[in-house]
Enzyme design. Structure first.
Site, mmCIF file in Angstrom:
data_model
loop_
_atom_site.group_PDB
_atom_site.id
_atom_site.type_symbol
_atom_site.label_atom_id
_atom_site.label_comp_id
_atom_site.label_asym_id
_atom_site.label_seq_id
_atom_site.Cartn_x
_atom_site.Cartn_y
_atom_site.Cartn_z
ATOM 1 C CB THR A 84 23.929 -10.851 35.480
ATOM 2 O OG1 THR A 84 24.811 -11.957 35.274
ATOM 3 C CG2 THR A 84 24.713 -9.561 35.280
ATOM 4 C CG ASP A 128 24.799 -18.176 32.487
ATOM 5 O OD1 ASP A 128 25.264 -17.390 31.639
ATOM 6 O OD2 ASP A 128 25.406 -18.483 33.528
#
Length: 332
Positions: free
Chosen positions: A15, A94
């Site tokens: 991200t 994640d």
């Protein structure tokens, strides 16, 4: 910080490095390590030399053992030269907790490895990537973190790899250390320790090319064991994320005993906070019963960490006694 200190930065994507894809309208990893650092204000004033490595550009969910093995080898080579004071890894959140623990298991140098990322991508109104990268670089350069192993730095908090968890899907304060808390914070451009540095263990040797498969099975209410049986013959080791302090339904006991006779089966808790017990409950499917049938208690390691440790040991062809000994180090 005095004399110029050197930090190596490895970017993996995630991200923190995402921008909008015109074809899909969604965000995808596209920014290089140089792009990320260019978006961080204030680093120029800290007397730091940054050595930048654009290592991967993938989402955190797509990282593999091969990626982390190659990363670990590259970091090891960088630190072996002795002229780098610390390392920063940027990646998707994640799998940050898994990357950090994987690197920590194999890290044999005094210089810290800082893993960071972002919960909000650069196209959003308040991206946290620049602030997290700024804090991570300062942490990696700070001599107070020498000997700390691999750490996670986000939201100005410093977490030990052994304890850190991603505990929220969207919050910038997503990373916590259940039962332990952060070991420090970044404030006024420096490290402020609030706890002792994490205890270090002898590092595992760098993984070889041998491929092993370690399964993860989560026990759930009214579990009939059919999916557990599907692992038989399909993995080299298995981690069981059990109820509570290490309990499973009685109907699973015989299957687990059969599996444990052929491969290492590690007993962890699906809760992810607190230890698996070893000598309290005695009913069929309790921790005492399962350990007596050959399962190996994971101690205080959560199921994801237990899987990484078991994988690292099996790659080395570790025998059962060695596996039990290594897991016993994380008992409490």
């Amino acid at each position: 910080m005095g004399a110029t200190r050197t930090v190596a930065v490895y970017s993996l994507g995630g991200t923190i490095a995402m921008t909008t894809d015109p074809a899909t309208g969604g965000v995808v990893p596209a920014l290089s390590a140089h792009d990320l650092l260019a978006a961080v204000p204030g680093l120029d004033g800290h007397g730091l030399e940054l050595r930048v490595h654009d290592f991967r550009r993938v989402p955190g969910a797509s990282l593999t053992f091969d990626d982390l093995t190659e990363l670990g080898a590259a970091v090891d080579k960088t630190l072996a030269g002795g002229d780098v004071d610390g390392v920063v890894i940027t990646q998707g959140t994640d799998t940050i907790e898994e990357t950090a623990f994987f690197l920590d298991l194999h890290h044999g140098h005094e210089q810290p490895i800082i893993v960071t990322g972002a919960m909000r991508n650069p196209t959003m109104a308040s991206p946290d990537g620049p602030a997290n990268l700024h804090a991570a670089v300062l942490a990696a350069a700070d001599p107070r973190l020498r000997g700390a192993g691999a750490l996670v730095v986000l939201n100005d908090e410093i977490h030990a790899a052994r304890h850190v968890r991603k505990s929220h899907t969207t919050s910038p304060a997503a990373f916590t250390s259940p039962g332990a808390g952060p070991i420090g914070r970044i404030a006024e451009d420096g490290v402020q320790l609030t706890a002792a540095l994490p205890h270090r263990y002898d590092p595992l040797v760098q993984p070889r090319s041998r491929q092993v498969r370690v399964g993860l099975y989560t026990v759930s209410l009214s579990d009939d064991g059919e999916l557990l049986a599907a692992w038989d013959g399909r993995c080299d080791g298995l981690v069981v994320a059990a109820f509570g302090v290490g309990h499973v339904p009685q109907r699973l006991v015989e299957s687990l005993e059969r599996l444990a006779a052929g491969i290492p089966v590690v007993l962890s808790s699906r809760i992810g906070n607190g230890p698996v017990l070893t000598r309290t409950y005695g009913f069929p499917g309790s921790e005492k019963d399962l350990i007596s049938r050959g399962l190996i208690p994971a101690g205080n390691l959560g199921p994801y960490q237990a899987r990484l440790l078991l994988h690292g040991l099996l790659v080395q062809d570790a025998d059962r006694e060695t596996i039990m000994e290594k897991f016993s180090l994380f008992a409490y």
